[in-house]
Write a protein that holds these residues in place. Structure first.
Motif, PDB file in Angstrom:
ATOM      1  N   LEU A  82      -6.365  14.944  -5.295  1.00 32.93           N
ATOM      2  CA  LEU A  82      -7.256  14.081  -6.064  1.00 32.93           C
ATOM      3  C   LEU A  82      -6.940  14.180  -7.553  1.00 32.93           C
ATOM      4  O   LEU A  82      -6.898  13.164  -8.262  1.00 32.93           O
ATOM      5  CB  LEU A  82      -8.708  14.484  -5.806  1.00 32.93           C
ATOM      6  CG  LEU A  82      -9.775  13.644  -6.516  1.00 32.93           C
ATOM      7  CD1 LEU A  82      -9.780  12.217  -5.996  1.00 32.93           C
ATOM      8  CD2 LEU A  82     -11.160  14.290  -6.346  1.00 32.93           C
ATOM      9  N   ALA A  83      -6.691  15.404  -8.026  1.00 33.45           N
ATOM     10  CA  ALA A  83      -6.358  15.597  -9.441  1.00 33.45           C
ATOM     11  C   ALA A  83      -5.048  14.909  -9.793  1.00 33.45           C
ATOM     12  O   ALA A  83      -4.905  14.344 -10.876  1.00 33.45           O
ATOM     13  CB  ALA A  83      -6.277  17.087  -9.745  1.00 33.45           C
ATOM     14  N   THR A  84      -4.086  14.944  -8.874  1.00 33.19           N
ATOM     15  CA  THR A  84      -2.807  14.279  -9.114  1.00 33.19           C
ATOM     16  C   THR A  84      -3.003  12.774  -9.214  1.00 33.19           C
ATOM     17  O   THR A  84      -2.434  12.109 -10.095  1.00 33.19           O
ATOM     18  CB  THR A  84      -1.813  14.593  -7.982  1.00 33.19           C
ATOM     19  OG1 THR A  84      -1.670  16.012  -7.849  1.00 33.19           O
ATOM     20  CG2 THR A  84      -0.442  13.991  -8.273  1.00 33.19           C
ATOM     21  N   MET A  85      -3.806  12.210  -8.326  1.00 30.68           N
ATOM     22  CA  MET A  85      -4.065  10.771  -8.345  1.00 30.68           C
ATOM     23  C   MET A  85      -4.737  10.328  -9.644  1.00 30.68           C
ATOM     24  O   MET A  85      -4.560   9.195 -10.097  1.00 30.68           O
ATOM     25  CB  MET A  85      -4.932  10.386  -7.147  1.00 30.68           C
ATOM     26  CG  MET A  85      -4.240  10.556  -5.804  1.00 30.68           C
ATOM     27  SD  MET A  85      -5.394  10.544  -4.402  1.00 30.68           S
ATOM     28  CE  MET A  85      -6.140   8.924  -4.560  1.00 30.68           C
ATOM     29  N   LYS A  86      -5.514  11.237 -10.260  1.00 33.28           N
ATOM     30  CA  LYS A  86      -6.228  10.904 -11.492  1.00 33.28           C
ATOM     31  C   LYS A  86      -5.475  11.339 -12.742  1.00 33.28           C
ATOM     32  O   LYS A  86      -5.930  11.064 -13.867  1.00 33.28           O
ATOM     33  CB  LYS A  86      -7.623  11.537 -11.469  1.00 33.28           C
ATOM     34  CG  LYS A  86      -8.528  10.959 -10.387  1.00 33.28           C
ATOM     35  CD  LYS A  86      -9.909  11.576 -10.421  1.00 33.28           C
ATOM     36  CE  LYS A  86     -10.805  10.969  -9.342  1.00 33.28           C
ATOM     37  NZ  LYS A  86     -12.170  11.538  -9.348  1.00 33.28           N
ATOM     38  N   PRO A 126      -6.189  21.312 -14.704  1.00 34.18           N
ATOM     39  CA  PRO A 126      -6.340  22.229 -15.844  1.00 34.18           C
ATOM     40  C   PRO A 126      -7.452  23.246 -15.617  1.00 34.18           C
ATOM     41  O   PRO A 126      -8.347  23.053 -14.798  1.00 34.18           O
ATOM     42  CB  PRO A 126      -6.686  21.289 -17.009  1.00 34.18           C
ATOM     43  CG  PRO A 126      -6.245  19.936 -16.569  1.00 34.18           C
ATOM     44  CD  PRO A 126      -6.418  19.905 -15.084  1.00 34.18           C
ATOM     45  N   ARG A 127      -7.380  24.312 -16.394  1.00 34.60           N
ATOM     46  CA  ARG A 127      -8.447  25.307 -16.372  1.00 34.60           C
ATOM     47  C   ARG A 127      -9.409  25.042 -17.532  1.00 34.60           C
ATOM     48  O   ARG A 127      -8.978  24.782 -18.652  1.00 34.60           O
ATOM     49  CB  ARG A 127      -7.863  26.720 -16.494  1.00 34.60           C
ATOM     50  CG  ARG A 127      -7.148  27.176 -15.247  1.00 34.60           C
ATOM     51  CD  ARG A 127      -6.485  28.527 -15.426  1.00 34.60           C
ATOM     52  NE  ARG A 127      -5.320  28.447 -16.295  1.00 34.60           N
ATOM     53  CZ  ARG A 127      -4.517  29.485 -16.554  1.00 34.60           C
ATOM     54  NH1 ARG A 127      -4.779  30.663 -16.019  1.00 34.60           N
ATOM     55  NH2 ARG A 127      -3.474  29.341 -17.333  1.00 34.60           N
ATOM     56  N   MET A 128     -10.705  25.095 -17.245  1.00 33.33           N
ATOM     57  CA  MET A 128     -11.719  24.925 -18.292  1.00 33.33           C
ATOM     58  C   MET A 128     -12.506  26.226 -18.415  1.00 33.33           C
ATOM     59  O   MET A 128     -13.161  26.658 -17.468  1.00 33.33           O
ATOM     60  CB  MET A 128     -12.645  23.745 -17.985  1.00 33.33           C
ATOM     61  CG  MET A 128     -13.601  23.440 -19.120  1.00 33.33           C
ATOM     62  SD  MET A 128     -14.321  21.761 -19.067  1.00 33.33           S
ATOM     63  CE  MET A 128     -15.377  21.885 -17.614  1.00 33.33           C
ATOM     64  N   TYR A 149     -12.873  13.186 -20.734  1.00 34.57           N
ATOM     65  CA  TYR A 149     -13.419  13.017 -19.390  1.00 34.57           C
ATOM     66  C   TYR A 149     -12.346  12.618 -18.378  1.00 34.57           C
ATOM     67  O   TYR A 149     -12.549  12.787 -17.167  1.00 34.57           O
ATOM     68  CB  TYR A 149     -14.543  11.978 -19.385  1.00 34.57           C
ATOM     69  CG  TYR A 149     -15.807  12.429 -20.101  1.00 34.57           C
ATOM     70  CD1 TYR A 149     -16.093  13.777 -20.260  1.00 34.57           C
ATOM     71  CD2 TYR A 149     -16.705  11.493 -20.615  1.00 34.57           C
ATOM     72  CE1 TYR A 149     -17.235  14.193 -20.921  1.00 34.57           C
ATOM     73  CE2 TYR A 149     -17.859  11.901 -21.271  1.00 34.57           C
ATOM     74  CZ  TYR A 149     -18.114  13.249 -21.422  1.00 34.57           C
ATOM     75  OH  TYR A 149     -19.258  13.659 -22.077  1.00 34.57           O
ATOM     76  N   TRP A 150     -11.220  12.082 -18.844  1.00 29.76           N
ATOM     77  CA  TRP A 150     -10.109  11.809 -17.921  1.00 29.76           C
ATOM     78  C   TRP A 150      -9.705  13.072 -17.175  1.00 29.76           C
ATOM     79  O   TRP A 150      -9.242  13.005 -16.032  1.00 29.76           O
ATOM     80  CB  TRP A 150      -8.897  11.308 -18.694  1.00 29.76           C
ATOM     81  CG  TRP A 150      -8.968   9.902 -19.172  1.00 29.76           C
ATOM     82  CD1 TRP A 150     -10.042   9.053 -19.141  1.00 29.76           C
ATOM     83  CD2 TRP A 150      -7.901   9.163 -19.783  1.00 29.76           C
ATOM     84  NE1 TRP A 150      -9.713   7.844 -19.696  1.00 29.76           N
ATOM     85  CE2 TRP A 150      -8.417   7.879 -20.092  1.00 29.76           C
ATOM     86  CE3 TRP A 150      -6.582   9.449 -20.105  1.00 29.76           C
ATOM     87  CZ2 TRP A 150      -7.639   6.890 -20.712  1.00 29.76           C
ATOM     88  CZ3 TRP A 150      -5.813   8.477 -20.708  1.00 29.76           C
ATOM     89  CH2 TRP A 150      -6.337   7.210 -21.011  1.00 29.76           C
ATOM     90  N   LEU A 151      -9.851  14.208 -17.834  1.00 27.28           N
ATOM     91  CA  LEU A 151      -9.387  15.475 -17.269  1.00 27.28           C
ATOM     92  C   LEU A 151     -10.407  16.116 -16.335  1.00 27.28           C
ATOM     93  O   LEU A 151     -10.088  17.088 -15.652  1.00 27.28           O
ATOM     94  CB  LEU A 151      -9.038  16.449 -18.403  1.00 27.28           C
ATOM     95  CG  LEU A 151      -7.928  15.962 -19.337  1.00 27.28           C
ATOM     96  CD1 LEU A 151      -7.877  16.806 -20.605  1.00 27.28           C
ATOM     97  CD2 LEU A 151      -6.575  15.989 -18.638  1.00 27.28           C
ATOM     98  N   SER A 171     -15.384  10.955  -6.060  1.00 27.76           N
ATOM     99  CA  SER A 171     -15.641  12.287  -6.609  1.00 27.76           C
ATOM    100  C   SER A 171     -14.964  13.294  -5.671  1.00 27.76           C
ATOM    101  O   SER A 171     -14.495  12.927  -4.583  1.00 27.76           O
ATOM    102  CB  SER A 171     -17.135  12.559  -6.684  1.00 27.76           C
ATOM    103  OG  SER A 171     -17.684  12.665  -5.362  1.00 27.76           O
ATOM    104  N   TYR A 172     -14.929  14.556  -6.085  1.00 27.34           N
ATOM    105  CA  TYR A 172     -14.299  15.567  -5.224  1.00 27.34           C
ATOM    106  C   TYR A 172     -15.035  15.678  -3.890  1.00 27.34           C
ATOM    107  O   TYR A 172     -14.403  15.734  -2.823  1.00 27.34           O
ATOM    108  CB  TYR A 172     -14.283  16.919  -5.945  1.00 27.34           C
ATOM    109  CG  TYR A 172     -13.723  18.057  -5.125  1.00 27.34           C
ATOM    110  CD1 TYR A 172     -12.615  17.880  -4.297  1.00 27.34           C
ATOM    111  CD2 TYR A 172     -14.309  19.323  -5.174  1.00 27.34           C
ATOM    112  CE1 TYR A 172     -12.097  18.928  -3.547  1.00 27.34           C
ATOM    113  CE2 TYR A 172     -13.798  20.369  -4.434  1.00 27.34           C
ATOM    114  CZ  TYR A 172     -12.702  20.173  -3.617  1.00 27.34           C
ATOM    115  OH  TYR A 172     -12.199  21.215  -2.870  1.00 27.34           O
TER     116      TYR A 172
END
Length: 299
Positions: free
Chosen positions: A85-89, A125-127, A266-268, A282-283
């Motif tokens: 999902l993260a790759t697609m976004k 990414p890590r937040m 917010y893209w991230l 959403s996830y």
């Protein structure tokens, strides 16, 4: 045994690199569809479903009468749907007209160049919640102390702040969050953030009347700023060449309520819905789809 040997991080890296090739040949929509399709097929095969191929390759496994949607995803693949999902976004595959061509080309270049660990952090990414930093953060582990590789960074095993999910729900007005994708860093500052933390990082106690582009984040001074600087240096150790005038990564400062800056930030936050075709899951919704795609398609 084959499924148990699959590494989600390596699989994500391979799929992302293949998706760049798909973009070049047939466009963004097809690349995102392929990422989604392969993820679904891998998870179905891992759960013992009756689909015996993944993107044309035979997958050994025994057919089961049990509905695959009722079975748990094997531990080694639990993060594959999230990373897919993260790759697609990611900006490399994100749809819509708000991505500048230069941004997309750079993302394609990075995906082709990055290895597994750096790719994982670029894709997901890590937040870090800086306002929840314990006194041990920014200091090296004691010699011989056991550690989680994701909880430390650098050759000295510098201890990192707590990590939170990439969702707007995890942001809070009294918080300060550092998001790191391995290339750039983003420092989101809540409107009610601790004045002591704001003062340590920026040298002022209020950012309301200051252009963030004119602010330099302080990496030394008091204890908090020094430990923050140590964390930043450890996260990007060896990635920047001081001879090129860039010994530390770029840190983008985002104030809560700055709509223009927050839109890019917010893209991230890939666990939330995105406003482009193919990115509306959403996830939680994507996990439901991956676990039972036929039911989701019919709902």
């Amino acid at each position: 045994e084959v499924i148990a040997s699959v590494d989600a991080d390596a699989c994500t890296t391979l799929l992302a690199k293949q998706a760049v090739e798909v973009v070049m040949k047939s466009g963004l929509d097809n690349a995102r569809m392929r990422l989604q399709q392969v993820c679904v097929e891998i998870i179905r095969a891992a759960k013992g479903g009756d689909k015996r191929t993944v993107s044309g390759y035979s997958v050994p496994g025994q057919q089961s009468d049990q509905n695959p949607g009722d079975k748990p995803i094997p531990d080694n693949l639990k993060l594959l749907p999230l990373y897919t999902l993260a790759t697609m976004k990611n900006v490399a595959f994100r749809g819509g007209t708000d991505v500048h061509p230069d941004q997309r080309v750079q993302a394609h270049y990075l995906i082709n160049e990055l290895f597994v660990t750096d790719m994982k952090h670029f894709i997901y990414p890590r937040m870090f919640a800086l306002h929840e930093m314990g006194h041990e953060v920014g200091h090296p582990l004691q010699e011989g102390e056991e550690f989680d590789s994701e909880a430390v960074a650098g050759r000295d095993h510098i201890q990192l702040p707590p990590v939170v999910n990439l969702s707007i729900d995890r942001l809070s007005s009294n918080g300060v969050f550092l998001l790191d994708n391995g290339i750039e860093m983003y420092l989101w500052v809540g409107s009610a953030a601790d004045l002591n933390i704001v003062g340590s990082l920026f040298g002022v106690h209020c950012l309301d009347d200051i252009d963030p582009a004119h602010i330099r984040v302080q990496m030394s001074g008091d204890d908090f700023a020094t430990r923050f600087g140590t964390v930043v240096s450890a996260l990007h150790e060896g990635k920047f060449d001081a001879s090129d005038g860039a010994s530390t990564p770029k840190i983008n400062i985002i104030r809560e309520g700055d709509a223009r800056a927050e839109a890019m930030f917010y893209w991230l936050l890939v666990e939330d819905r995105a406003a482009f075709q193919g990115g509306t899951h959403s996830y939680a919704e994507f996990m439901k789809f991956v676990n039972n795609p036929s039911a989701s398609a019919g709902s």
